[in-house]
Write a protein that holds these residues in place. Structure first.
Motif, PDB file in Angstrom:
ATOM      1  N   ALA A  27     -82.824 -18.649  65.222  1.00  0.00           N
ATOM      2  CA  ALA A  27     -82.512 -19.570  66.310  1.00  0.00           C
ATOM      3  C   ALA A  27     -81.604 -20.695  65.825  1.00  0.00           C
ATOM      4  O   ALA A  27     -80.708 -21.143  66.556  1.00  0.00           O
ATOM      5  CB  ALA A  27     -83.799 -20.134  66.905  1.00  0.00           C
ATOM      6  N   ARG A  28     -81.819 -21.144  64.588  1.00  0.00           N
ATOM      7  CA  ARG A  28     -80.981 -22.225  64.053  1.00  0.00           C
ATOM      8  C   ARG A  28     -79.564 -21.759  63.733  1.00  0.00           C
ATOM      9  O   ARG A  28     -78.658 -22.593  63.606  1.00  0.00           O
ATOM     10  CB  ARG A  28     -81.613 -22.810  62.793  1.00  0.00           C
ATOM     11  CG  ARG A  28     -82.544 -23.998  63.037  1.00  0.00           C
ATOM     12  CD  ARG A  28     -83.716 -23.653  63.884  1.00  0.00           C
ATOM     13  NE  ARG A  28     -84.551 -24.812  64.219  1.00  0.00           N
ATOM     14  CZ  ARG A  28     -85.584 -24.741  65.031  1.00  0.00           C
ATOM     15  NH1 ARG A  28     -85.916 -23.590  65.587  1.00  0.00           N
ATOM     16  NH2 ARG A  28     -86.291 -25.828  65.316  1.00  0.00           N
ATOM     17  N   THR A  30     -77.645 -20.143  65.708  1.00  0.00           N
ATOM     18  CA  THR A  30     -76.814 -20.123  66.911  1.00  0.00           C
ATOM     19  C   THR A  30     -75.994 -21.391  67.076  1.00  0.00           C
ATOM     20  O   THR A  30     -75.111 -21.442  67.936  1.00  0.00           O
ATOM     21  CB  THR A  30     -77.692 -19.921  68.152  1.00  0.00           C
ATOM     22  OG1 THR A  30     -78.665 -20.975  68.229  1.00  0.00           O
ATOM     23  CG2 THR A  30     -78.416 -18.583  68.086  1.00  0.00           C
ATOM     24  N   PRO A  33     -77.445 -27.349  69.636  1.00  0.00           N
ATOM     25  CA  PRO A  33     -77.443 -27.407  71.105  1.00  0.00           C
ATOM     26  C   PRO A  33     -76.702 -28.612  71.667  1.00  0.00           C
ATOM     27  O   PRO A  33     -76.353 -28.610  72.853  1.00  0.00           O
ATOM     28  CB  PRO A  33     -78.932 -27.470  71.454  1.00  0.00           C
ATOM     29  CG  PRO A  33     -79.642 -26.938  70.259  1.00  0.00           C
ATOM     30  CD  PRO A  33     -78.817 -27.328  69.089  1.00  0.00           C
ATOM     31  N   ARG A 268     -79.068 -21.840  74.012  1.00  0.00           N
ATOM     32  CA  ARG A 268     -79.590 -22.437  72.774  1.00  0.00           C
ATOM     33  C   ARG A 268     -80.866 -23.241  73.028  1.00  0.00           C
ATOM     34  O   ARG A 268     -81.058 -24.328  72.496  1.00  0.00           O
ATOM     35  CB  ARG A 268     -78.532 -23.316  72.107  1.00  0.00           C
ATOM     36  CG  ARG A 268     -77.305 -22.545  71.668  1.00  0.00           C
ATOM     37  CD  ARG A 268     -76.235 -23.426  71.096  1.00  0.00           C
ATOM     38  NE  ARG A 268     -75.007 -22.685  70.858  1.00  0.00           N
ATOM     39  CZ  ARG A 268     -73.856 -23.230  70.478  1.00  0.00           C
ATOM     40  NH1 ARG A 268     -73.790 -24.544  70.286  1.00  0.00           N
ATOM     41  NH2 ARG A 268     -72.786 -22.499  70.300  1.00  0.00           N
ATOM     42  N   PHE A 270     -84.073 -23.460  72.024  1.00  0.00           N
ATOM     43  CA  PHE A 270     -84.875 -22.986  70.901  1.00  0.00           C
ATOM     44  C   PHE A 270     -86.355 -22.843  71.255  1.00  0.00           C
ATOM     45  O   PHE A 270     -87.001 -21.860  70.887  1.00  0.00           O
ATOM     46  CB  PHE A 270     -84.725 -23.930  69.712  1.00  0.00           C
ATOM     47  CG  PHE A 270     -83.353 -23.925  69.107  1.00  0.00           C
ATOM     48  CD1 PHE A 270     -82.443 -22.931  69.406  1.00  0.00           C
ATOM     49  CD2 PHE A 270     -82.953 -24.925  68.226  1.00  0.00           C
ATOM     50  CE1 PHE A 270     -81.179 -22.912  68.860  1.00  0.00           C
ATOM     51  CE2 PHE A 270     -81.687 -24.921  67.666  1.00  0.00           C
ATOM     52  CZ  PHE A 270     -80.797 -23.921  67.983  1.00  0.00           C
TER      53      PHE A 270
END
Length: 333
Positions: A27-28, A30, A33, A268, A270
């Motif tokens: 996730a990090r 991507t 945000p 994004r 998360f």
């Protein structure tokens, strides 16, 4: 059975931990945000305030500690898009995926058992060859291509079904048909092979010699022994349906966990992404345990050998032999 269940839970806990770590790390990757939620002319101060508000400026280990702490408390934070709790959004979307996957697998298993048993009655016959061709073709068609062609032909050209959404019974036809073909094709081949092997066993010949009907021979004797491999494959296919419904849900706009994951990745978000992936992983973990228990119930050979209980009192039989009698014989001269 409890020992078998405990071993399966312990062996499956490590992959679940890997999934938890993997979703946090991926996730990090991507990106930040802030570049998506803030306007293009946002100042550096605005970006700093945004990242500080959601904890994105903390060291990675600190973020991981907060993440694991939230997992233990079942608190994944709030959505960046809506401000709702991430766990609530994931739980609200997950039943739609379960309904779609459950209905699809139920139809696939029923149809595969009927076609597979029909084909196994006469191996290499006309029915067997037709079912083999249809099953191999169904198992080879990509889901995304079938979904697009289904929308083009049945929704746009013919207008029989809607293109997307959940507006009624007709909106279920294309998603279920798209997800149904591959499990149906694979299960037909598994059921057919297992039934051919079971129908050639000596106990089947004995049942037929005793006058049992063909329907009883197939359903009560052969199908029961052929159910174990079919159950294992059906469980794996169900897991793949729950895990792989992302493409189908995105194409048809199905409000399930797959569409929620795609939207969370694109936005994004998360917290929602982590909650959705972890919920899916836990459900697959539980489903694998249930499959193993069902397989162990059908086939006793996969269960660990239980300890034989010894009786507290051993029965003993004492045989008393008659005592030898001495006979004195007196003789007279």
């Amino acid at each position: 059975m409890l020992t078998f269940l405990r071993r399966r839970i312990v062996s499956s806990a490590l992959p679940l931990l890997v999934v938890v770590l993997g979703v946090f790390a991926l996730a990090r990757l991507t990106g930040n945000p802030a570049s998506l939620y803030l306007p293009l002319n946002a100042t550096a101060e605005m970006r700093a305030n945004f990242t500080a508000k959601y904890g994105f400026d903390d060291p990675l280990l600190v973020q991981m500690a907060h993440y694991f702490g939230g997992v233990l408390r079942l608190d994944f934070g709030e959505s960046l898009r809506t401000g709702e709790p991430a766990a609530a959004m994931a739980l609200r979307a997950f039943p739609a995926t379960l309904q779609l996957a459950g209905t699809t697998m139920l139809l696939a298993v029923v149809l595969a058992v009927i076609v597979g048993c029909w084909a196994a009655l006469k191996p290499n016959g006309v029915a067997d060859r037709i079912s083999s061709f249809v099953s191999m073709a169904a198992a080879s068609v990509p889901d995304f291509w079938l979904a697009i062609m289904g929308i083009l032909v049945f929704a746009i050209t013919l207008g029989w079904v809607p293109t997307s959404g959940v507006g009624g019974a007709t909106s279920w036809i294309l998603p279920i048909a798209t997800l149904l073909l591959r499990p149906f094709g694979v299960l037909v081949q598994i059921v057919r092979g297992a039934m051919v092997s079971s129908l050639s066993e000596p106990y089947i010949k004995l049942a037929r010699s005793k006058g049992a009907s063909e329907f009883r021979v197939v359903t009560r004797h052969a199908l029961r022994n052929a159910a174990a491999p079919a159950l294992t494959v059906a469980g794996d296919l169900t897991v793949s349906l729950v895990n792989g419904a992302v493409v189908v849900e995105s194409i048809f706009g199905w409000p399930g966990i797959g569409k929620l994951m795609i939207d969370s990745i694109l936005q994004r978000d998360f917290a929602v992404l982590q909650a959705a992936v972890l919920l899916t992983a836990v459900s697959i973990f539980i489903l694998n345990i249930l499959i193993d228990l069902g397989y162990a119930g059908l086939d006793a050979r996969v269960r660990p050998a239980g300890r034989r209980k010894k009786s507290s009192r051993a029965a003993s039989v004492v045989v008393a032999e008659p005592k030898e009698r001495k006979i004195h014989v007196q003789t007279t001269p």
